[in-house]
Write a protein that holds these residues in place. Structure first.
Motif, PDB file in Angstrom:
ATOM      1  N   PHE A 243     129.174  65.888 -72.766  1.00 30.97           N
ATOM      2  CA  PHE A 243     127.800  65.825 -73.277  1.00 30.97           C
ATOM      3  C   PHE A 243     126.850  65.296 -72.204  1.00 30.97           C
ATOM      4  N   LYS A 244     127.261  64.253 -71.524  1.00 24.17           N
ATOM      5  CA  LYS A 244     126.406  63.682 -70.482  1.00 24.17           C
ATOM      6  C   LYS A 244     126.156  64.692 -69.373  1.00 24.17           C
ATOM      7  N   ALA A 245     127.198  65.446 -69.027  1.00 23.49           N
ATOM      8  CA  ALA A 245     127.041  66.456 -67.978  1.00 23.49           C
ATOM      9  C   ALA A 245     126.079  67.553 -68.410  1.00 23.49           C
ATOM     10  N   VAL A 246     126.185  67.989 -69.676  1.00 21.71           N
ATOM     11  CA  VAL A 246     125.313  69.051 -70.185  1.00 21.71           C
ATOM     12  C   VAL A 246     123.863  68.597 -70.183  1.00 21.71           C
ATOM     13  N   THR A 247     123.608  67.401 -70.667  1.00 23.67           N
ATOM     14  CA  THR A 247     122.229  66.908 -70.752  1.00 23.67           C
ATOM     15  C   THR A 247     121.654  66.536 -69.395  1.00 23.67           C
ATOM     16  N   SER A 248     122.507  66.488 -68.369  1.00 22.80           N
ATOM     17  CA  SER A 248     122.034  66.158 -67.024  1.00 22.80           C
ATOM     18  C   SER A 248     121.855  67.379 -66.145  1.00 22.80           C
TER      19      SER A 248
ATOM     20  N   VAL B 240     120.116  70.724 -64.544  1.00 18.81           N
ATOM     21  CA  VAL B 240     118.733  71.079 -64.238  1.00 18.81           C
ATOM     22  C   VAL B 240     118.198  72.029 -65.299  1.00 18.81           C
ATOM     23  N   TYR B 241     119.051  72.979 -65.694  1.00 17.23           N
ATOM     24  CA  TYR B 241     118.704  73.926 -66.758  1.00 17.23           C
ATOM     25  C   TYR B 241     119.932  74.110 -67.647  1.00 17.23           C
ATOM     26  N   PRO B 242     119.811  73.946 -68.987  1.00  8.21           N
ATOM     27  CA  PRO B 242     118.582  73.574 -69.702  1.00  8.21           C
ATOM     28  C   PRO B 242     118.493  72.101 -70.033  1.00  8.21           C
ATOM     29  N   GLY B 243     119.477  71.295 -69.567  1.00  8.89           N
ATOM     30  CA  GLY B 243     119.584  69.915 -70.024  1.00  8.89           C
ATOM     31  C   GLY B 243     118.375  69.050 -69.785  1.00  8.89           C
ATOM     32  N   LYS B 244     117.710  69.213 -68.658  1.00 11.20           N
ATOM     33  CA  LYS B 244     116.558  68.371 -68.344  1.00 11.20           C
ATOM     34  C   LYS B 244     115.234  69.035 -68.683  1.00 11.20           C
ATOM     35  N   ARG B 245     115.319  70.125 -69.418  1.00  9.97           N
ATOM     36  CA  ARG B 245     114.097  70.838 -69.793  1.00  9.97           C
ATOM     37  C   ARG B 245     113.275  69.996 -70.772  1.00  9.97           C
ATOM     38  N   THR B 246     112.002  69.836 -70.485  1.00 13.06           N
ATOM     39  CA  THR B 246     111.095  69.103 -71.362  1.00 13.06           C
ATOM     40  C   THR B 246     109.890  69.983 -71.662  1.00 13.06           C
ATOM     41  N   GLU B 247     109.665  70.227 -72.937  1.00 15.15           N
ATOM     42  CA  GLU B 247     108.573  71.103 -73.367  1.00 15.15           C
ATOM     43  C   GLU B 247     107.484  70.289 -74.052  1.00 15.15           C
ATOM     44  N   LEU B 248     106.258  70.713 -73.869  1.00 11.95           N
ATOM     45  CA  LEU B 248     105.124  70.076 -74.541  1.00 11.95           C
ATOM     46  C   LEU B 248     104.412  71.038 -75.485  1.00 11.95           C
ATOM     47  N   GLY B 249     104.938  72.270 -75.620  1.00 11.66           N
ATOM     48  CA  GLY B 249     104.326  73.252 -76.506  1.00 11.66           C
ATOM     49  C   GLY B 249     103.086  73.869 -75.891  1.00 11.66           C
ATOM     50  N   GLY B 250     102.366  74.619 -76.724  1.00  8.59           N
ATOM     51  CA  GLY B 250     101.111  75.219 -76.286  1.00  8.59           C
ATOM     52  C   GLY B 250     101.250  76.481 -75.469  1.00  8.59           C
ATOM     53  N   THR B 251     102.470  77.033 -75.386  1.00 10.12           N
ATOM     54  CA  THR B 251     102.676  78.221 -74.553  1.00 10.12           C
ATOM     55  C   THR B 251     102.990  79.467 -75.380  1.00 10.12           C
ATOM     56  N   GLY B 252     102.799  79.407 -76.691  1.00 10.15           N
ATOM     57  CA  GLY B 252     103.028  80.571 -77.524  1.00 10.15           C
ATOM     58  C   GLY B 252     101.887  81.561 -77.396  1.00 10.15           C
ATOM     59  N   PHE B 253     102.092  82.784 -77.841  1.00 11.86           N
ATOM     60  CA  PHE B 253     100.992  83.745 -77.828  1.00 11.86           C
ATOM     61  C   PHE B 253     100.824  84.312 -79.233  1.00 11.86           C
ATOM     62  N   ILE B 254      99.581  84.378 -79.653  1.00 16.68           N
ATOM     63  CA  ILE B 254      99.263  84.577 -81.062  1.00 16.68           C
ATOM     64  C   ILE B 254      99.750  85.916 -81.595  1.00 16.68           C
ATOM     65  N   ALA B 255      99.766  86.952 -80.763  1.00 16.31           N
ATOM     66  CA  ALA B 255     100.203  88.262 -81.258  1.00 16.31           C
ATOM     67  C   ALA B 255     101.637  88.204 -81.749  1.00 16.31           C
ATOM     68  N   ASN B 256     102.431  87.309 -81.168  1.00 11.77           N
ATOM     69  CA  ASN B 256     103.840  87.231 -81.541  1.00 11.77           C
ATOM     70  C   ASN B 256     104.029  86.782 -82.981  1.00 11.77           C
ATOM     71  N   TRP B 257     103.094  86.012 -83.529  1.00 10.73           N
ATOM     72  CA  TRP B 257     103.221  85.609 -84.934  1.00 10.73           C
ATOM     73  C   TRP B 257     103.173  86.818 -85.859  1.00 10.73           C
TER      74      TRP B 257
END
Length: 693
Positions: free
Chosen positions: A324-329, A331-348
């Motif tokens: 688990f520690k190795a997975v979360t460490s 570069v991808y995807p374990g350390k990925r941090t998202e803040l949102g705001g990157t969706g596109f409205i047509a996709n809804w």
């Protein structure tokens, strides 16, 4: 549960406190409001409505389970493994292993990664370590293994007692089974046994593009959440220790099974959705829950299965903690941090026009056909209808309210984003917007069918202007969905093509207007949903077994070598699809797809100082290229987010340290490349060498 349901079969009195079955109310000025008698539901000792397991419900559940076992025993599944007949052709028919439908090249994670990984794991004896798929104890997180934790992984049970092809069919077919049963029971509970509505809800979730386009993989996450909701409600009404023990054991099993799926991008938002609607349900039924004298009994009933489950989880934690520690460490995807705001409205709103796109024909900005896959979105119609209904009746359905709040929160996450502290505290930082759209879409479906359950019981009169104005607004909404999709489709969707969808879904949306007194409107709506979505069954083929892999000439050539020399390692020089096939044979392989890097066996030799750690410390597709510079150099570089290249001399002394005895080349070799090895087999343009080191 069955005894409790038999104690009382008459319809309950309508309780003003329960918004799911509101009482007759005094109309506001300019309007009148009344509520029809709800459908009869079995009542528990607490007064809570339960699921009525009548003959048609039992038959439906029996058909679901029966189809599952029929498909498993006949090795049928929904995988696109027949693609291998084109990827590595060996003279066999392109439809080998294909019963009906079309194998989809876009399903690479399934046929090129998942199937070879599972075959490798099976050939490896279901052990908790398998360096071919990843370092440390990767199989413990992903596959069927000889470990108590497999008890909580229903999808993996088949691998434990069936042959590999039937075990694979079990794994693939378990996802739609869990979704159909869980969602069907969930909708029966919240709609008070409206059978056709509940069955439509389950089928809609299954055949929406957001589920079907991912080979139904979101289905078990949705299904387990639905099942947990149902069991939680039953636990609230349980009064006997035996009932509490049984229900709490099932609930604990479902919750742990859900958590062990280990896919936070879906799980975090989905958990919020079902927690919120459960809170809404409890508020609606609050006067019939929480008798204080029952709390000790329930704590005792929960404690016993919790202790057993806790012991298994403790063993799992001890064995998997380092992994688990190795997975979360990573570069991808374990350390990925998202803040949102990157969706596109047509996709809804892409599901309204999904028939115009295929897995090979879609706007480039939408990445691929899976990324644009979504669910029909009636939320902008339902939320205003709910607000108007609550204002007129002066009754709030808290389950509908909190489901609506969830959709608003997801809208903010998709289009605006959260502050970093809030994103991390809420764990939404683990859910990229292109993944969060799946739980958002599922939330929209839950809101829709919960609303339809109420709509079927309520008759409201409003001012004469209300209905035409609302229908005009619905038509405007559909025109807007067409507009944003046309703008984002890069010319692939023309305005005239949207005419029929706009009219069709305007009519569908009009059926959601509560004052519109049309006979069988909920039935008509359900029929419309099924007619539109069931054709999505074509998004996945029906395949038989794993013959495109296991009968491929390359597999049949390599597998006996692996069986005779199981400890030897392999390297594939070139084609990544050859690496996937070598993985399927059970060979120990330096190349291929790695869940996490194998530092202990591989990179301790290739990069002992970990200077290029950022290149390979990731979930990645790894390939090898010949690089001979006379200095025994090893070059490691990151090609793209989930891929890296190893470049080194095929005859490097490091090969002996790695115990690499076999190398595969997909091209005509130069003498320098094979100076230390001898050819032992040739399959088409692919050559297999054994080293003399």
């Amino acid at each position: 549960m069955s005894k409790a349901s038999k104690k009382k079969t008459s319809a309950p009195p309508i309780r003003p406190q329960s918004a799911s079955a509101p009482a007759r109310v005094t109309p506001s000025v300019g309007s009148t409001a009344s509520v029809t008698q709800p459908e009869i539901a079995p009542i528990s000792d607490t007064g809570l409505p339960l699921i009525r397991f009548d003959r048609r419900v039992k038959i439906t559940l029996g058909v679901m389970v029966g189809l599952f076992f029929l498909m498993v025993m006949t090795k049928l599944h929904f995988g696109s493994e027949a693609i291998w007949n084109r990827m590595l052709p060996d003279g066999s028919p392109e439809n080998r292993g294909l019963l009906t439908g079309q194998a989809r090249q876009i399903r690479m994670d399934e046929y090129a990664v998942g199937a070879p990984w599972n075959l490798s794991n099976y050939h490896n004896g279901l052990k908790v370590e398998n360096e071919t798929v990843g370092g440390l104890k990767t199989p413990l997180l992903l596959f069927a293994v000889k470990h108590p934790i497999t008890f909580f992984r229903f999808a993996n049970w088949g691998m434990m007692f069936l042959d590999v092809e039937r075990g694979y069919a079990w794994m693939m077919c378990s996802t739609p089974l869990i979704l159909l049963i869980g969602a069907f029971l969930f909708f029966l509970l919240i709609t008070r046994n409206q059978f056709f509505l509940s069955l439509t809800g389950a089928i809609t979730l299954l055949f929406s593009s957001g589920t079907a386009s991912w080979t139904f993989s979101p289905g078990n996450i949705i299904g387990f959440c639905c099942a947990a909701f149902v069991l939680a409600v039953y636990l609230l009404q349980a009064r006997k220790l035996s009932s509490v023990l049984l229900i709490s054991s099932l609930l604990i099993w479902v919750v742990i099974s859900y958590l062990l799926i280990l896919y936070p991008p879906y799980q975090v938002p989905m958990s919020y959705l079902f927690i919120m609607i459960l809170i809404g349900y409890v508020i609606n039924e609050r006067k019939h829950i929480f008798p204080l004298q029952q709390i000790p009994l329930k704590l005792l009933g929960i404690a016993i299965p919790a202790l057993v489950a806790g012991a298994i989880l403790y063993l799992f934690k001890q064995d998997a903690e380092e992994t688990f520690k190795a997975v979360t460490s990573t570069v991808y995807p374990g350390k990925r941090t998202e803040l949102g705001g990157t969706g596109f409205i047509a996709n809804w709103y892409s599901e309204f026009y999904s028939w115009f796109f295929t897995d090979t024909s879609f706007p480039k900005s939408w990445l691929n056909s899976c990324e644009l896959a979504h669910y029909l979105n009636f939320t902008p119609i339902i939320v205003p209808m709910c607000i108007a209904l609550w204002i007129i009746t002066k009754r709030v359905d808290w389950m509908l309210l909190l489901a609506s709040v969830f959709m608003v929160i997801m809208l903010i996450w998709m289009e605006v984003g959260f502050p970093k502290a809030l994103a991390e505290m809420s764990l939404m930082s683990m859910s990229p917007t292109r993944r969060a759209q799946i739980p958002m879409g599922a939330g929209g479906m839950v809101l829709l069918f919960a609303y339809l359950g109420v709509l079927n019981k309520v008759s409201i009169k409003v001012p004469s202007w209300f209905t035409p104005v609302t229908i005009a607004g619905i038509f405007g909404y559909m025109v807007f969905t067409a507009y944003v999709n046309i703008n984002d489709a890069e010319g692939m969707l023309k305005a005239h093509q949207t005419f029929v969808p706009v009219i069709f879904f305007s009519l569908m949306g009009s059926l959601l207007v509560f004052p519109l007194n049309i006979p069988y409107r909920v039935t008509l709506f359900c029929v419309g949903m099924l007619l539109y979505l069931i054709p999505n069954y074509r998004l996945n083929p029906i395949s038989i077994g794993l013959s495109p892999i296991m009968e491929n000439a390359l597999y049949k050539t390599i597998r006996p070598i692996v069986q005779s020399d199981p400890e030897a390692r392999w390297i594939v020089n070139g084609n990544q699809f050859v690496t996937y096939m070598v993985t399927a044979t059970g060979a120990k392989q330096v190349t291929g797809v790695k869940y996490i890097p194998d530092r202990k066996h591989i990179f301790s030799v290739l990069d002992p100082q970990a200077r290029r750690d950022s290149a390979y410390n990731r979930y990645a597709h790894a390939i090898n290229q010949s690089y001979i510079d006379g200095r025994d150099s090893v070059i490691l570089f990151n090609q793209y987010e989930d891929g890296y290249v190893i470049a080194m001399d095929p005859c490097s002394p490091k090969m002996k340290r790695l115990n690499v005895k076999y190398q595969v080349f997909d091209h005509s070799t130069q003498p320098a490349e094979t100076r230390c090895m001898q050819e032992i087999a040739k399959v088409g343009s692919i050559t297999i060498y054994k080293t003399n080191l």
